[in-house]
Design an enzyme around this catalytic site. Structure first.
Site, PDB file in Angstrom:
ATOM      1  N   GLN A 197       0.835  -1.216  -0.040  1.00 55.02           N
ATOM      2  CA  GLN A 197      -0.007  -0.062   0.121  1.00 55.02           C
ATOM      3  C   GLN A 197       1.002   1.322   0.180  1.00 55.02           C
ATOM      4  OE1 GLN A 197      -2.237   0.881   3.673  1.00 55.02           O
ATOM      5  NE2 GLN A 197      -3.942   1.115   2.382  1.00 55.02           N
ATOM      6  N   GLY A 198       0.646   2.168  -1.084  1.00 54.18           N
ATOM      7  CA  GLY A 198       1.515   3.466  -1.071  1.00 54.18           C
ATOM      8  C   GLY A 198       0.784   4.454  -0.755  1.00 54.18           C
ATOM      9  N   SER A 239       1.278   6.477   2.473  1.00 53.85           N
ATOM     10  CA  SER A 239       2.274   7.375   3.223  1.00 53.85           C
ATOM     11  C   SER A 239       3.227   8.061   2.368  1.00 53.85           C
ATOM     12  CB  SER A 239       2.612   6.731   4.688  1.00 53.85           C
ATOM     13  OG  SER A 239       1.757   6.273   5.310  1.00 53.85           O
ATOM     14  N   SER A 287       4.631  -1.519   4.004  1.00 54.59           N
ATOM     15  CA  SER A 287       4.691  -2.786   4.552  1.00 54.59           C
ATOM     16  C   SER A 287       4.798  -3.724   3.235  1.00 54.59           C
ATOM     17  CB  SER A 287       3.636  -3.372   5.317  1.00 54.59           C
ATOM     18  OG  SER A 287       3.498  -2.471   6.347  1.00 54.59           O
ATOM     19  N   GLU A 310     -10.126  -2.496   7.694  1.00 54.86           N
ATOM     20  CA  GLU A 310      -9.206  -3.026   8.486  1.00 54.86           C
ATOM     21  C   GLU A 310      -9.338  -3.585   9.621  1.00 54.86           C
ATOM     22  OE1 GLU A 310      -5.857  -0.428   9.581  1.00 54.86           O
ATOM     23  OE2 GLU A 310      -5.458  -0.319   7.461  1.00 54.86           O
ATOM     24  N   SER A 348      -2.530   7.102  13.520  1.00 56.83           N
ATOM     25  CA  SER A 348      -2.265   6.709  14.972  1.00 56.83           C
ATOM     26  C   SER A 348      -3.180   7.125  16.053  1.00 56.83           C
ATOM     27  CB  SER A 348      -1.195   7.870  15.221  1.00 56.83           C
ATOM     28  OG  SER A 348      -1.850   9.358  15.324  1.00 56.83           O
ATOM     29  N   ASN A 349      -2.950   6.555  17.183  1.00 52.94           N
ATOM     30  CA  ASN A 349      -3.764   6.661  18.164  1.00 52.94           C
ATOM     31  C   ASN A 349      -4.329   8.132  18.680  1.00 52.94           C
ATOM     32  OD1 ASN A 349      -4.184   4.131  18.448  1.00 52.94           O
ATOM     33  ND2 ASN A 349      -3.834   3.934  20.652  1.00 52.94           N
ATOM     34  N   GLU A 350      -3.318   8.844  18.455  1.00 53.78           N
ATOM     35  CA  GLU A 350      -3.598  10.326  18.646  1.00 53.78           C
ATOM     36  C   GLU A 350      -4.844  10.992  17.627  1.00 53.78           C
ATOM     37  OE1 GLU A 350      -0.681   9.356  18.617  1.00 53.78           O
ATOM     38  OE2 GLU A 350      -0.521   9.602  20.539  1.00 53.78           O
TER      39      GLU A 350
HETATM   40  C1  LIG Z   1       4.397  -0.979  10.916  1.00 49.98           C
HETATM   41  C2  LIG Z   1       3.990   0.107  10.154  1.00 49.98           C
HETATM   42  C3  LIG Z   1       3.395  -0.286   8.937  1.00 49.98           C
HETATM   43  C4  LIG Z   1       2.903   0.784   7.932  1.00 49.98           C
HETATM   44  N1  LIG Z   1       2.570   0.137   6.782  1.00 49.98           N
HETATM   45  C5  LIG Z   1       2.172   1.416   5.859  1.00 49.98           C
HETATM   46  C6  LIG Z   1       1.771   0.785   4.653  1.00 49.98           C
HETATM   47  O1  LIG Z   1       2.082  -0.607   4.277  1.00 49.98           O
HETATM   48  N2  LIG Z   1       1.583   1.741   3.739  1.00 49.98           N
HETATM   49  C7  LIG Z   1       1.566   3.028   4.173  1.00 49.98           C
HETATM   50  O2  LIG Z   1       1.010   3.875   3.242  1.00 49.98           O
HETATM   51  N3  LIG Z   1       1.679   3.377   5.234  1.00 49.98           N
HETATM   52  C8  LIG Z   1       2.372   2.698   6.289  1.00 49.98           C
HETATM   53  N4  LIG Z   1       2.470   2.990   7.256  1.00 49.98           N
HETATM   54  C9  LIG Z   1       2.478   4.423   7.867  1.00 49.98           C
HETATM   55  C10 LIG Z   1       1.506   4.797   8.908  1.00 49.98           C
HETATM   56  O3  LIG Z   1       0.349   4.892   8.012  1.00 49.98           O
HETATM   57  C11 LIG Z   1       1.939   6.290   9.295  1.00 49.98           C
HETATM   58  O4  LIG Z   1       3.114   6.134   9.925  1.00 49.98           O
HETATM   59  C12 LIG Z   1       1.132   6.890  10.214  1.00 49.98           C
HETATM   60  O5  LIG Z   1      -0.203   7.178   9.416  1.00 49.98           O
HETATM   61  C13 LIG Z   1       1.482   7.932  10.872  1.00 49.98           C
HETATM   62  O6  LIG Z   1       2.054   8.865  10.048  1.00 49.98           O
HETATM   63  P1  LIG Z   1       3.697   9.468  10.310  1.00 49.98           P
HETATM   64  O7  LIG Z   1       4.310   8.276  10.382  1.00 49.98           O
HETATM   65  O8  LIG Z   1       4.052  10.399   9.124  1.00 49.98           O
HETATM   66  O9  LIG Z   1       3.550  10.210  11.692  1.00 49.98           O
HETATM   67  P2  LIG Z   1       3.302  11.786  11.835  1.00 49.98           P
HETATM   68  O10 LIG Z   1       1.813  12.068  11.098  1.00 49.98           O
HETATM   69  O11 LIG Z   1       4.440  12.705  11.612  1.00 49.98           O
HETATM   70  O12 LIG Z   1       3.052  11.872  13.496  1.00 49.98           O
HETATM   71  C14 LIG Z   1       3.874  12.106  14.402  1.00 49.98           C
HETATM   72  C15 LIG Z   1       3.269  12.144  15.594  1.00 49.98           C
HETATM   73  O13 LIG Z   1       2.572  13.273  15.770  1.00 49.98           O
HETATM   74  C16 LIG Z   1       1.011  12.741  16.105  1.00 49.98           C
HETATM   75  N5  LIG Z   1       0.087  13.740  15.175  1.00 49.98           N
HETATM   76  C17 LIG Z   1       0.095  13.979  13.887  1.00 49.98           C
HETATM   77  N6  LIG Z   1      -0.918  14.822  13.669  1.00 49.98           N
HETATM   78  C18 LIG Z   1      -1.495  15.032  14.789  1.00 49.98           C
HETATM   79  C19 LIG Z   1      -2.978  15.613  15.198  1.00 49.98           C
HETATM   80  N7  LIG Z   1      -3.523  16.400  14.146  1.00 49.98           N
HETATM   81  N8  LIG Z   1      -3.083  15.767  16.403  1.00 49.98           N
HETATM   82  C20 LIG Z   1      -2.378  14.992  17.252  1.00 49.98           C
HETATM   83  N9  LIG Z   1      -1.417  14.345  17.166  1.00 49.98           N
HETATM   84  C21 LIG Z   1      -1.077  14.220  15.891  1.00 49.98           C
HETATM   85  C22 LIG Z   1       0.953  11.502  15.674  1.00 49.98           C
HETATM   86  O14 LIG Z   1       0.309  10.761  16.311  1.00 49.98           O
HETATM   87  C23 LIG Z   1       2.197  10.826  16.001  1.00 49.98           C
HETATM   88  O15 LIG Z   1       2.314  10.654  17.462  1.00 49.98           O
HETATM   89  C24 LIG Z   1       2.889   1.803   8.269  1.00 49.98           C
HETATM   90  C25 LIG Z   1       3.448   2.402   9.778  1.00 49.98           C
HETATM   91  C26 LIG Z   1       4.056   1.524  10.541  1.00 49.98           C
HETATM   92  C27 LIG Z   1       4.477   1.723  11.868  1.00 49.98           C
END
Ligand SMILES: Cc1cc2nc3c(=O)[nH]c(=O)nc-3n(C[C@H](O)[C@H](O)[C@H](O)COP(=O)(O)OP(=O)(O)OC[C@H]3O[C@@H](n4cnc5c(N)ncnc54)[C@H](O)[C@@H]3O)c2cc1C
Lengths: 357, 400
Positions: free
Chosen positions: B134-135, B137, B169, B253, B382-384
């Site tokens: 899945q592309g 992010s 992933s 999901e 994310s949980n946030e």
């Molecule tokens: C094991 C794993 C597998 C994954 N697989 C895939 C995949 O197959 N395909 C894909 O496309 N992506 C994948 N991801 C990516 C995943 O969807 C993102 O990591 C996720 O959506 C969070 O984005 P980020 O990493 O950019 O964090 P950020 O968005 O930069 O977040 C950083 C921190 O800020 C917090 N934050 C951000 N915005 C807010 C807000 N508005 N309010 C409060 N807090 C906030 C977040 O909760 C986090 O704690 C995967 C990630 C992991 C860890």
């Protein structure tokens, strides 16, 4: 047991009546000045048959089970209703499970119509040696005792565990109330001063340990249900407040630091209610019934007490006042945590059961 | 060996169905598969995972939750639940590498794909040959997914893609990618102008670089896209409609996927007490901490069961809020429980060991499971973000 009546409808009717008869302003006022209003509320509940809920039909009750009782206790928790329903629920459980036909015939109809209110000793309460016909003893900290007409005390006779079923008005029985911070429940020291014990007052179970577990389960569910009702009310009221209180030119409910806390609380309560309802719905002889009930009790009372704590904080200064409601739920919540087995006591029991599984 | 199994013919008789799966699992899953898989090199990983999927395919359970018309067994939901339950109970290998293939791809294509796309792509999953990634992010678009910048420019009968994806992933094993890219950079809102594509990972211009994880494994990767050509026929849904479709991909999901995960933990939870009988279960403090987790685990299982029952009755009427609560509770619960096991087992739990593919968060290598638990609180929203959803959409608190 005829639990096929619609529990949802029943729960709604509890909530509706209490919402009308015991609104939040009344609960807040009562916390500062407890008084005869509680007696009136009890009478209304009895008139509606709430005291008859779990008493078998042949003794004038509705013959419903633990799940129905859980809904009732949950509604009482939501309203923080100052009624001794816990003692009454447990006395019915005790008599139904192990009372002699004569004991059942004497007490169950009066529990059902609400004319007798009861107090039942907790597992940690003092045990009375009832080897002789005349007994003297002191039992401190008995919940619901100050308003009770019937006292169910833990005892031993001939080396076996038994219960003493004593009318409060029996000669030599006295109860002295001890003030609790939670004014919605009462606590008292029961003194027996040369009380004559007839055989009719002795309840000798075949399986004392089994009976103790059955009571513990019923208490755990009633208290957990009370807690969940209180927790939901405390949080809902707090969220309402967060939508109106303004600081820095906007309502405090728009601050993410606060929003995230209540989101966690809400999720925790949704999960906790599911657990309570599940535990209450299991048949008493289900091998998991006690395990899940004790798990629910320790977990839900803890969760709710923590949420109630945060509700004080989320209210700011007014959360520290007697005028606002959150303290009522905090005080009742902390009492729920302490009643019928502290968390550690229950966890030890749960660990034993998990290990044996 | 020698016995043949006919699991699907038992549909209609739940106990018989369950028993047949149990017998098949007992005969098929080697008792020492964890040790064997632990020794497998990264380059050989895909082959053993494909073998396991092939075993499942032989009894019709490669894609247990798929309808028959697309190569699934077409069994009622209650039986799908049994399949996942029994896989968990038997400690059968998980199909991490196939998560997107088994869940996200069908969720997208069943609803939004053309007949041609469904015909062409779904069979490859049931036959165990195709792995999808899945592309979504990007380095600058994670939680704020709609801020994505990877560009798709239309040229005649194809789109030309330029940009970068991250955290995909299984991308290094993948044959196809569910790709989100921007077809219109001038949309009114950032959610407009995003389109959804099927991208063949063998197309020239794609560079996949695995990213080492905190466990030492590399289960996800970066994808660099340099003038990658995607035929117009690989657009899913209408151009510019990608955001809406992506929402439905993500929302599916949270049913069986999380159910399987929690059942695995429940199974592991029971083993933990047994294994620690002469260890930390004799320490009164640890024993109580352990006992306290029972209530939380039970309440989670109950919520998920409730959701599954609702989904079975009518997917359109199932609670829209329950999945969000489940997502918010499950990840932190897993983190606290795996962290507890780390503390209870002390230094032994901190000694390095090779990870075990196919075990998800239940490898029972304490540190690995603990570290992996973060996947559930970060990935898929994310949980946030879950807390924002609950407080704003469910509790009605205003946006900040
Ligand atoms: C094991 C794993 C597998 C994954 N697989 C895939 C995949 O197959 N395909 C894909 O496309 N992506 C994948 N991801 C990516 C995943 O969807 C993102 O990591 C996720 O959506 C969070 O984005 P980020 O990493 O950019 O964090 P950020 O968005 O930069 O977040 C950083 C921190 O800020 C917090 N934050 C951000 N915005 C807010 C807000 N508005 N309010 C409060 N807090 C906030 C977040 O909760 C986090 O704690 C995967 C990630 C992991 C860890």
């Amino acid at each position: 047991m005829s639990d096929d009546i619609d529990l949802g409808v029943l729960a709604e009717s509890f909530a509706e009546m209490l919402g009308a008869e015991w609104p939040r302003e009344k609960a807040v006022a009562y916390a500062r000045a407890p008084g005869p209003a509680a007696q009136t509320l009890w009478g209304e509940m009895a008139a509606l048959g709430w005291t008859a809920l779990t008493v078998p039909a042949e003794h004038g009750g509705l013959g419903l089970g633990t799940a129905a009782a859980a809904h009732l206790h949950s509604a009482l928790g939501t309203a923080a209703a100052p009624v001794p329903m816990l003692g009454t629920t447990l006395a019915a459980e005790l008599l139904v499970a192990a009372g002699s036909p004569a004991q059942q015939a004497e007490w169950l109809p009066r529990l059902a119509d609400g004319s007798v209110r009861a107090a039942v000793a907790q597992p940690t309460d003092a045990v009375i040696a009832a080897e002789n016909a005349v007994v003297s003893a002191t039992i401190p900290d008995m919940v619901d005792a100050p308003s009770a007409d019937l006292l169910c005390l833990r005892g031993t006779r001939g080396g076996c565990a038994c219960w003493l079923i004593l009318p409060r008005e029996a000669a030599g029985v006295s109860v002295e109330a001890t003030a609790l911070t939670d004014t919605t429940r009462t606590l008292g020291t029961v003194t027996l001063d040369g009380v004559a014990i007839t055989d009719a007052a002795i309840l000798l179970p075949d399986n004392a340990a089994g009976l103790a577990d059955r009571l513990l389960r019923a208490a755990a569910i009633a208290i957990a249900a009370d807690a969940i009702g209180g927790g939901e009310a405390a949080l809902a009221g707090t969220i309402d407040y967060m939508k109106t209180r303004e600081q820095f030119g906007r309502v405090i409910g728009s601050f993410q630091a606060l929003k995230h806390r209540v989101a966690d609380h809400q999720a925790a309560l949704v999960a906790a209610r599911g657990l309570v309802e599940h535990a209450a719905g299991l048949a008493p002889d289900d091998p998991r019934a006690l395990l899940d009930a004790l798990s629910a009790k320790q977990h839900v009372t803890r969760t709710v007490a923590e949420i109630a704590r945060d509700c004080i904080q989320l209210h700011g200064g007014v959360g520290f006042t007697a005028e606002f409601f959150p303290h009522i739920y905090l005080k009742r919540g902390k009492l729920n945590e302490a009643l019928w087995g502290t968390r550690t006591l229950l966890l030890d029991r749960i660990a034993d059961m998990l290990e044996a599984a | 060996m020698g016995r043949t199994f006919d699991i699907l013919s038992r549909v209609g008789d739940e106990p018989a169905f369950r028993q047949e799966i149990r017998d098949w699992l007992a005969a098929t899953v080697p008792a020492d598969w964890r040790q064997r898989w632990q020794a497998v090199r990264e380059s050989e990983l895909k082959a053993i995972v494909v073998d396991w999927l092939e075993e499942r395919r032989k009894v019709g359970l490669a894609t247990p939750h798929w309808p028959r018309e697309w190569g699934g067994p077409g069994i009622p939901f209650a039986y799908q639940i049994i399949v996942y339950e029994e896989f968990a109970r038997a400690d059968a290998p998980e199909l991490d590498m196939y998560t997107i293939s088994l869940f996200h791809t069908p969720a997208t294509l069943f609803e939004h794909g053309t007949e041609e796309q469904k015909d062409r792509y779904l069979g490859g999953i049931t036959h165990g040959t195709d792995i999808w990634c899945q592309g979504f992010s990007e380095p600058g678009a994670g939680s704020d997914l709609a801020a994505l910048r990877t560009a798709a420019r239309r040229e005649d009968d194809h789109y030309v893609i330029n940009g970068q994806k991250i955290w995909s992933s299984a991308a290094m094993h993948a044959d196809y990618c569910l790709l989100l890219a921007r077809t219109d950079p001038n949309g009114k809102r950032k959610h407009d102008g995003i389109s959804y594509f099927i991208m063949d990972m063998k197309t020239p211009g794609i560079d996949v670089r695995p990213i080492p994880q905190i466990t030492g494994e590399s289960e996800f990767a970066e994808i660099f896209l340099d003038d990658v050509k995607i035929p117009v026929g690989n657009l899913i849904g209408a151009e510019g409609n990608g955001w809406q479709i992506a929402q439905s991909t993500l929302s599916t999901e949270r049913g069986l996927l999380i159910f399987g995960a929690v059942e695995r933990l429940a199974h592991s939870f029971e083993l933990d007490a047994r294994d620690a009988r002469d260890g930390w279960m004799r320490d009164v403090q640890f024993r109580r901490e352990y006992a306290a987790f029972h209530a939380e685990l039970q309440s989670l299982r109950l919520m998920i069961r409730k959701l599954l029952i609702e989904l079975e009755a009518n997917p359109d009427k199932a609670s829209p809020t329950l999945p969000t609560y489940i997502k918010l509770i499950w990840g932190p619960f897993l983190q606290r429980y795996t962290e507890f096991l780390l503390r209870a087992e002390g230094i032994d739990a901190l000694k390095w060991q090779p990870s075990i593919p196919g075990t998800g968060h239940s490898s029972r290598l304490r540190m690995n499971d603990f570290l992996k638990s973060y996947g559930w609180t970060i990935a898929g929203g994310s949980n946030e973000i879950m807390r924002n959803i609950i407080s704003e959409r469910i509790l009605g608190l205003p946006r900040g």
